[in-house]
Design a protein around this motif. Sequence first.
Motif, short mmCIF file in Angstrom:
data_model
loop_
_atom_site.label_atom_id
_atom_site.label_comp_id
_atom_site.label_asym_id
_atom_site.label_seq_id
_atom_site.Cartn_x
_atom_site.Cartn_y
_atom_site.Cartn_z
N VAL A 110 1.02 -36.28 -2.61
CA VAL A 110 1.65 -36.12 -1.30
C VAL A 110 3.13 -35.72 -1.46
N SER A 111 3.74 -36.18 -2.56
CA SER A 111 5.16 -35.88 -2.81
C SER A 111 5.40 -34.40 -3.12
N ASN A 112 4.31 -33.66 -3.41
CA ASN A 112 4.43 -32.24 -3.80
C ASN A 112 5.20 -32.06 -5.09
N SER A 113 5.24 -33.09 -5.93
CA SER A 113 5.98 -32.96 -7.18
C SER A 113 5.18 -33.53 -8.34
N SER A 114 5.10 -32.75 -9.43
CA SER A 114 4.37 -33.22 -10.61
C SER A 114 5.08 -34.42 -11.25
N GLN A 115 6.37 -34.60 -10.93
CA GLN A 115 7.12 -35.74 -11.47
C GLN A 115 6.46 -37.06 -11.07
N THR A 116 5.85 -37.08 -9.88
CA THR A 116 5.15 -38.28 -9.40
C THR A 116 4.04 -38.70 -10.38
N ILE A 117 3.30 -37.72 -10.88
CA ILE A 117 2.20 -38.00 -11.82
C ILE A 117 2.78 -38.44 -13.16
N ILE A 118 3.83 -37.74 -13.60
CA ILE A 118 4.47 -38.09 -14.88
C ILE A 118 5.02 -39.52 -14.81
N ASP A 119 5.70 -39.84 -13.71
CA ASP A 119 6.25 -41.20 -13.55
C ASP A 119 5.14 -42.25 -13.54
N CYS A 120 4.05 -41.92 -12.87
CA CYS A 120 2.90 -42.85 -12.80
C CYS A 120 2.41 -43.16 -14.21
N PHE A 121 2.25 -42.13 -15.04
CA PHE A 121 1.74 -42.31 -16.41
C PHE A 121 2.75 -43.04 -17.30
N THR A 122 4.02 -42.63 -17.24
CA THR A 122 5.00 -43.24 -18.15
C THR A 122 5.27 -44.70 -17.77
N THR A 123 5.27 -44.99 -16.47
CA THR A 123 5.44 -46.38 -16.02
C THR A 123 4.28 -47.24 -16.53
#
Length: 406
Positions: A110-123
Amino acid sequence: MSQNFDIIIVGGGAGGFFTAINCAEKNPKLKIAILERGKEVLTKVRISGGGRCNVTHACFEPNELVKFYPRGEKELRGPFHQFCSGDTIEWFQKHGVELKTEDDGRMFPVSNSSQTIIDCFTTATKKLGIQVLTGQSVQSIYKSETPDGNFWKVETQNEKYLCEKLVLATGSNPKMWEMLQEFGHSVVSPVPSLFTFNIKDPRIKELPGVSAQVSVKVKDTKLTSTGPLLVTHWGMSGPAILKLSAWGARILFEKNYQFTIFVNWLNDIDAEDAEIILKDLKQEHSKKTVSKKSPFEFPNRLWESLVLASGISEETKWADLSKNQLQNLTNQLTNAQFQVNGKSTFKEEFVTAGGIDLKEINFKTMESKIHQNLYFAGEITNIDAITGGFNFQNAWTSGFIVANSI
């Protein structure tokens, strides 16, 4: 001294992270490491979908979903019954990431940003105590038999690692494929998939940006495709072309990317019906100029170009069309021939057809049939899909199954 782990995952991309996180969630006691050769992890996730990360596709029926995979269609049926796109949505939701569906079925955060997925994984990896080790380019892998049992020994340029279970999630990495061949695995040689066609043709020279719903076929093959076609500065692109390139990856490679295509600009209207429509237009619009307005659902610029290519001048009125000109126009509309000379890579979403022979993998567990405790996730296998979130779905599904079986 070597560092010891229960599980080592080689490859810090989508498949590697998803496998690691699911392993740790199912068994928090496991000591897990991800080895990544680059300085950064998840680089392909970052650039996917124009930086928005096309996570999956809103196709929820395993038997339908497999049809988007030129290689792997048969093998993925079982795995998709274990973990499909609906499960992907639920998984990300549980991990705090909401997905949304676009008109064409592609799904993004929903954020329209791949950073959301990266943050999800790294967290998640931090929280679960998974070690992510960058700058670790694997130089060799071998089996080490000790009195305590069998271990995998992994050597990078500066470290040695020991593990009980080894997961390879290295994507289209030729060096890794070579190592696996030394281990007795067969590798289907990689060829490009998902590319656009280079075409120099006066009919489309002035039309970059024009698109139409078409059907396309490659001469002297069974390759056909339908969907939007986009005219570009160097030729043709769009889903219809990309699908052809994926399904025809091997055939077009063998042709050295020199071949002829037939484009039907009217998609599902055949020559016979097209001629009837044109004859009706000739009666109806007898006093109007032929080239002025497209009577079909594609842009006027394209219509004008096809009219001129049929030997009909800009001033010609419908009433004055000869039988010959009508036939030429029918042909340009439903069976236009274009010569393809070469290919261009589609954006940065470079996908290859090729990888570990699927006959050597147990698709219930994603384990090698040749070596125990060796598993594969993602594009390292000879599985690839057309564009639209399907390659990521294969990474999530295979990673989930590896984690489950481990």
